[in-house]
Design a protein around this motif. Structure first.
Motif, PDB file in Angstrom:
ATOM      1  N   GLY A  89      54.325  43.059  31.414  1.00 11.75           N
ATOM      2  CA  GLY A  89      54.162  44.381  32.012  1.00 11.75           C
ATOM      3  C   GLY A  89      54.250  44.301  33.522  1.00 11.75           C
ATOM      4  N   GLU A  90      53.311  44.970  34.201  1.00  9.37           N
ATOM      5  CA  GLU A  90      53.369  45.030  35.676  1.00  9.37           C
ATOM      6  C   GLU A  90      52.865  43.746  36.344  1.00  9.37           C
ATOM      7  OE1 GLU A  90      49.254  47.219  36.860  1.00  9.37           O
ATOM      8  OE2 GLU A  90      50.301  48.003  35.088  1.00  9.37           O
ATOM      9  N   TYR A  91      52.334  42.817  35.565  1.00  9.04           N
ATOM     10  CA  TYR A  91      51.731  41.618  36.164  1.00  9.04           C
ATOM     11  C   TYR A  91      52.756  40.506  36.381  1.00  9.04           C
ATOM     12  CZ  TYR A  91      47.266  43.803  35.228  1.00  9.04           C
ATOM     13  OH  TYR A  91      46.211  44.677  35.215  1.00  9.04           O
ATOM     14  N   GLU A  92      52.466  39.679  37.390  1.00  9.97           N
ATOM     15  CA  GLU A  92      53.393  38.577  37.672  1.00  9.97           C
ATOM     16  C   GLU A  92      53.241  37.452  36.646  1.00  9.97           C
ATOM     17  OE1 GLU A  92      53.020  37.314  41.749  1.00  9.97           O
ATOM     18  OE2 GLU A  92      54.478  35.696  41.436  1.00  9.97           O
ATOM     19  N   HIS A  93      52.032  37.314  36.128  1.00  7.65           N
ATOM     20  CA  HIS A  93      51.776  36.249  35.151  1.00  7.65           C
ATOM     21  C   HIS A  93      50.925  36.779  33.996  1.00  7.65           C
ATOM     22  CE1 HIS A  93      52.482  33.892  38.870  1.00  7.65           C
ATOM     23  NE2 HIS A  93      53.205  33.172  38.038  1.00  7.65           N
ATOM     24  N   PHE A  94      51.106  36.166  32.837  1.00  3.70           N
ATOM     25  CA  PHE A  94      50.258  36.520  31.699  1.00  3.70           C
ATOM     26  C   PHE A  94      48.784  36.238  32.010  1.00  3.70           C
ATOM     27  CE2 PHE A  94      54.168  36.286  29.102  1.00  3.70           C
ATOM     28  CZ  PHE A  94      54.026  37.487  28.423  1.00  3.70           C
ATOM     29  N   MET A  95      48.541  35.167  32.760  1.00  2.00           N
ATOM     30  CA  MET A  95      47.131  34.817  33.007  1.00  2.00           C
ATOM     31  C   MET A  95      46.411  35.966  33.712  1.00  2.00           C
ATOM     32  SD  MET A  95      45.426  31.575  34.945  1.00  2.00           S
ATOM     33  CE  MET A  95      43.652  31.442  35.117  1.00  2.00           C
ATOM     34  N   LEU A  96      47.053  36.540  34.739  1.00  2.00           N
ATOM     35  CA  LEU A  96      46.404  37.634  35.463  1.00  2.00           C
ATOM     36  C   LEU A  96      46.278  38.864  34.558  1.00  2.00           C
ATOM     37  CD1 LEU A  96      45.188  38.365  38.186  1.00  2.00           C
ATOM     38  CD2 LEU A  96      47.411  39.259  38.889  1.00  2.00           C
ATOM     39  N   LYS A  97      47.321  39.116  33.792  1.00  2.00           N
ATOM     40  CA  LYS A  97      47.275  40.273  32.873  1.00  2.00           C
ATOM     41  C   LYS A  97      46.100  40.096  31.892  1.00  2.00           C
ATOM     42  CE  LYS A  97      49.980  42.585  29.297  1.00  2.00           C
ATOM     43  NZ  LYS A  97      50.223  42.090  27.939  1.00  2.00           N
ATOM     44  N   GLU A  98      45.958  38.883  31.387  1.00  6.11           N
ATOM     45  CA  GLU A  98      44.933  38.659  30.360  1.00  6.11           C
ATOM     46  C   GLU A  98      43.523  38.678  30.955  1.00  6.11           C
ATOM     47  OE1 GLU A  98      46.725  35.249  28.471  1.00  6.11           O
ATOM     48  OE2 GLU A  98      48.281  36.528  27.591  1.00  6.11           O
ATOM     49  N   ILE A  99      43.407  38.243  32.215  1.00  7.90           N
ATOM     50  CA  ILE A  99      42.100  38.362  32.885  1.00  7.90           C
ATOM     51  C   ILE A  99      41.731  39.850  32.946  1.00  7.90           C
ATOM     52  CG2 ILE A  99      40.931  38.150  35.131  1.00  7.90           C
ATOM     53  CD1 ILE A  99      42.548  35.535  35.586  1.00  7.90           C
ATOM     54  N   HIS A 100      42.727  40.668  33.285  1.00 10.70           N
ATOM     55  CA  HIS A 100      42.467  42.104  33.414  1.00 10.70           C
ATOM     56  C   HIS A 100      42.304  42.801  32.063  1.00 10.70           C
ATOM     57  CE1 HIS A 100      42.553  43.026  37.710  1.00 10.70           C
ATOM     58  NE2 HIS A 100      43.186  41.866  37.793  1.00 10.70           N
ATOM     59  N   GLU A 101      42.692  42.149  31.002  1.00 15.53           N
ATOM     60  CA  GLU A 101      42.531  42.770  29.677  1.00 15.53           C
ATOM     61  C   GLU A 101      41.137  42.504  29.089  1.00 15.53           C
ATOM     62  OE1 GLU A 101      47.138  42.868  28.023  1.00 15.53           O
ATOM     63  OE2 GLU A 101      45.901  41.120  27.647  1.00 15.53           O
ATOM     64  N   GLN A 102      40.302  41.782  29.831  1.00 19.34           N
ATOM     65  CA  GLN A 102      38.997  41.408  29.257  1.00 19.34           C
ATOM     66  C   GLN A 102      38.096  42.595  28.924  1.00 19.34           C
ATOM     67  OE1 GLN A 102      37.936  36.997  30.426  1.00 19.34           O
ATOM     68  NE2 GLN A 102      38.573  38.091  32.238  1.00 19.34           N
ATOM     69  N   PRO A 103      38.025  43.620  29.784  1.00 20.62           N
ATOM     70  CA  PRO A 103      37.170  44.745  29.380  1.00 20.62           C
ATOM     71  C   PRO A 103      37.614  45.337  28.044  1.00 20.62           C
ATOM     72  CG  PRO A 103      37.742  44.906  31.706  1.00 20.62           C
ATOM     73  CD  PRO A 103      38.575  43.779  31.147  1.00 20.62           C
ATOM     74  N   LYS A 104      38.939  45.434  27.862  1.00 22.21           N
ATOM     75  CA  LYS A 104      39.458  46.016  26.612  1.00 22.21           C
ATOM     76  C   LYS A 104      39.134  45.103  25.421  1.00 22.21           C
ATOM     77  CE  LYS A 104      43.624  48.002  24.693  1.00 22.21           C
ATOM     78  NZ  LYS A 104      44.704  47.177  24.152  1.00 22.21           N
ATOM     79  N   GLY A 105      39.322  43.806  25.622  1.00 29.81           N
ATOM     80  CA  GLY A 105      39.044  42.846  24.548  1.00 29.81           C
ATOM     81  C   GLY A 105      37.585  42.913  24.119  1.00 29.81           C
ATOM     82  N   ILE A 106      36.697  43.029  25.118  1.00 33.76           N
ATOM     83  CA  ILE A 106      35.259  43.105  24.819  1.00 33.76           C
ATOM     84  C   ILE A 106      34.960  44.406  24.061  1.00 33.76           C
ATOM     85  CG2 ILE A 106      32.951  43.350  25.888  1.00 33.76           C
ATOM     86  CD1 ILE A 106      33.835  40.588  26.373  1.00 33.76           C
ATOM     87  N   GLU A 107      35.527  45.491  24.564  1.00 31.06           N
ATOM     88  CA  GLU A 107      35.283  46.787  23.910  1.00 31.06           C
ATOM     89  C   GLU A 107      35.735  46.767  22.452  1.00 31.06           C
ATOM     90  OE1 GLU A 107      35.365  49.866  27.514  1.00 31.06           O
ATOM     91  OE2 GLU A 107      37.180  49.802  26.284  1.00 31.06           O
ATOM     92  N   GLU A 108      36.967  46.258  22.248  1.00 30.61           N
ATOM     93  CA  GLU A 108      37.531  46.226  20.885  1.00 30.61           C
ATOM     94  C   GLU A 108      36.666  45.370  19.970  1.00 30.61           C
ATOM     95  OE1 GLU A 108      40.920  47.040  19.563  1.00 30.61           O
ATOM     96  OE2 GLU A 108      40.854  48.582  21.126  1.00 30.61           O
ATOM     97  N   THR A 109      36.267  44.208  20.471  1.00 31.13           N
ATOM     98  CA  THR A 109      35.504  43.274  19.629  1.00 31.13           C
ATOM     99  C   THR A 109      34.122  43.851  19.323  1.00 31.13           C
ATOM    100  OG1 THR A 109      36.711  41.495  20.704  1.00 31.13           O
ATOM    101  CG2 THR A 109      34.786  40.847  19.425  1.00 31.13           C
TER     102      THR A 109
END
Ligand code: M6R
Length: 610
Positions: free
Chosen positions: A248-268
């Motif tokens: 997506g808009e991120y330069e690396h998957f690592m940064l994208k995935e760091i930013h996906e943590q709130p969503k991951g926590i919410e979903e889980t």
């Protein structure tokens, strides 16, 4: 590690294979290749290095055909060379095969085949598998039977996929303890070692079981179980969107995935939380009587998943008052652990395919333990072989450095601890309610941690060239120290070490020098003063201190060169927040050092060999 993709259908396989291999790149590899059956001629193209090299080699060439197999190889048997890359072919080029895993008795099999006149051109165990399948195909005239016979003679853990020149409309695959799915498209069928390779084309898959052989034609996927009986398996629909595996808009998957943590926590969290704020675990149910049967819990995992387990051990012991042991999976089996039917065994794994974790799980099951797993990849081997699965809903994690899987694994441990504590009555209603509220507040608090990003970028710019970094902390902070250190070393290649803060003075403090960075976690209210003493000890030896504390604890600044504040929270849940600045620090340091962040050297996303 190695990746497999195969295609049978009306179109030319070339693009399906190469795009599929690109989606598997994140697993780690050092060469790649494809083989296409073009109306009776098997065309093999292989290149060392990134898939881009394979694309360049093929250029505008049209490989034709309707059946093909592709592979990314992470070298085990033999160096990184074109000859060792897959697919391998038999001597007359009439059969090609790709393989994930290892054939343990390959030397013995190779010697037998050599005695029969077979000549080898590579150092790999895969070529041995290919020659063996070829030998049996010539004897039996049936590709499925040939693979089955070869597999019965091979020891180890593997997936084999083969195409034969005289079968221009078929491929055959066999699974033994390594991942394999068969995917059903509208007018085509595919096989792959990982969902990511097929997601663009279809989301309907069969999970191929151990011992299964699967025959794919354009119209059918036929599965045979280990007793050679044709069997119907359930067709599973994958819930992930193809975008989930894009940067997506991120330069690396690592940064994208760091930013996906709130969503991951919410979903889980949302899947295990009832409307009246009770923890009702998704995938796990246990009565008081059942839980009472277990006299201890044993947690086993590798790498980051192990670090989540370290925090899990502390929180389960503290809240649910159950004794917990923890071990790295690669050691567990070899210390002959005391495991029996009174043991509740918890395996933790993002991929669900880590060979060490899988073997530890099997060992525990053999000894009678009840096995629960905390897994991210639905239908993975760890999930399938466990008695009960507690899924994390982090979504696909592509970056080799695990981030969002870690925080969702931590969350699962908090929920397990609360669930067990509730059953056992070791927690008061007030404390339970307070804990649940804390967990619900985590996504917003992680978002708050992201506000540290500009500050962390500046820190990284100032310190990216420091070659020695230590992470210290006490209590829950010591668990996060290990994870912060692993993140930094794997993406930036800096020598970083983690140590319980109180242990420093028992030896490691000898390493302190003026250019040494010490990242000191001081988020535990109950241990704050003691941690500050440990910080003073290293500061007195001229180390440069970057501390992480809860907001409001400004007294830490007097003992630090730089300070990062995380939002206030209960001591127990602070790892969910304090790890975020450490992940970002690792990311920005690696970026400043111009490292290949998503695919660090020598590492693989899924470690499927022991
Ligand atoms: O897929 P798993 O969680 O079983 O993987 C375990 C480790 O290999 C993994 O966490 C590894 O340490 C990561 N590269 C860490 O970022």
């Amino acid at each position: 590690m190695c990746g497999i993709v195969g295609y049978v259908g009306p179109n030319e396989p070339q693009n399906f294979l190469i795009e599929g291999l690109e989606k598997l790149e994140y697993r780690g590899y050092d060469s790649a290749g494809v083989a296409v059956n073009d109306n009776g001629e098997i065309k093999v193209r292989k290149a060392v290095g990134p898939i881009a090299n394979l694309r360049k080699l093929i250029g505008d060439e049209n490989l034709g055909g309707h059946v093909g197999i592709g592979h990314t190889r992470w070298a085990t048997h033999g160096g990184v060379t074109v000859a060792n890359a897959h697919p391998h072919t038999n001597m007359d080029g009439s059969l090609a095969l790709v393989h994930n895993g290892t054939v343990e008795n390959y030397i013995e099999l190779k010697e037998q085949l050599q005695a029969e006149g077979v000549r080898f051109v590579s150092d790999t165990d895969t070529e041995v598998a290919c020659m063996l399948v070829s030998k049996h195909y010539k004897e039996l005239g049936d590709l499925k039977e040939a693979i089955d016979k070869a597999a019965s003679e091979m020891e180890g853990t593997y997936v084999l996929v083969a195409v034969a020149a005289d079968k221009p409309d078929m491929l055959v695959a066999h699974r033994r303890n390594a991942p394999l799915i068969a995917a059903k498209g509208k007018d085509f069928n595919m096989v792959a070692s990982d969902f990511c390779a097929i997601l663009k084309h279809t989301k309907d898959v069969y999970l191929i079981e151990n011992g299964d052989t699967v025959v794919l034609t354009q119209d059918a996927i036929t599965i045979y179980d280990e007793k050679d009986q044709q069997i119907e398996r359930d067709l599973m629909h994958i819930g992930w969107d193809v975008d989930a595996a894009d940067k997506g808009e991120y330069e690396h998957f690592m940064l994208k995935e760091i930013h996906e943590q709130p969503k991951g926590i919410e979903e889980t969290l949302s899947r295990s939380l009832t409307e009246d704020n009770r923890i009702k675990l998704y995938g796990i149910e246990m009565t008081a009587e059942e839980l009472d049967k277990y006299n201890k819990i044993v947690i086993v995992a590798c790498g980051t998943a192990y670090h989540a387990g370290l925090a899990g051990q502390r929180v389960i012991e503290k809240v649910a008052k159950i004794p917990v042991e923890i071990d790295v999976a690669s050691e567990f089996r070899y210390r002959d652990p005391f495991i029996d039917d009174k043991t509740l065994f918890i395996a933790v794994s993002q991929s669900g395919e880590t060979a060490d974790t899988l073997e530890a799980l099997r060992e525990a099951k053999k000894k009678g333990a009840h096995v629960i797993s905390i897994v991210n990849v639905v239908g993975s081997s760890v999930a399938r072989e466990s008695d009960q699965v507690f899924y994390t809903f982090a979504g696909p994690e592509i970056s080799v450095a695990s981030t969002k899987a870690y925080t969702t694994q931590l969350l699962c441990f908090y929920m397990l601890a609360l669930y067990f504590a509730d059953i056992k009555g070791t927690i008061t209603e007030e404390d339970y309610a307070d804990f649940v509220e804390e967990l619900k507040a985590i996504p917003a608090k992680i978002e708050k941690c992201f506000e540290l990003e500009p500050f962390i970028k500046r820190l990284a710019a100032d310190y990216y060239d420091r070659e020695q970094v230590f992470f210290i902390g006490r209590g829950m902070d010591s668990c996060v120290a290990f994870e912060g250190s692993l993140k930094l070393k794997e993406v930036s290649y800096i020598s970083s070490f983690a140590i319980a803060a109180g242990e420093m003075k028992h030896g490691t403090i000898a390493l302190m020098e003026p250019r040494t960075i010490v990242i000191a976690l001081a988020t535990q209210d109950a241990l704050f003063d003691k941690t500050v003493s440990n910080i003073q000890e290293v500061r007195a030896r001229n180390a440069h201190i970057i501390s992480v504390a809860k907001e409001g604890n400004i007294s830490i600044e007097a003992h630090s060169n730089e300070t990062m504040y995380i939002p206030n929270c209960r001591d127990e849940v602070s790892p969910l927040l304090s790890v975020v600045p450490l992940q970002l620090y690792a990311y920005f340091v690696a970026k400043d050092r111009k490292c290949e962040i998503d695919k660090p050297r020598n590492l693989a996303k899924s470690v499927t060999v022991e």
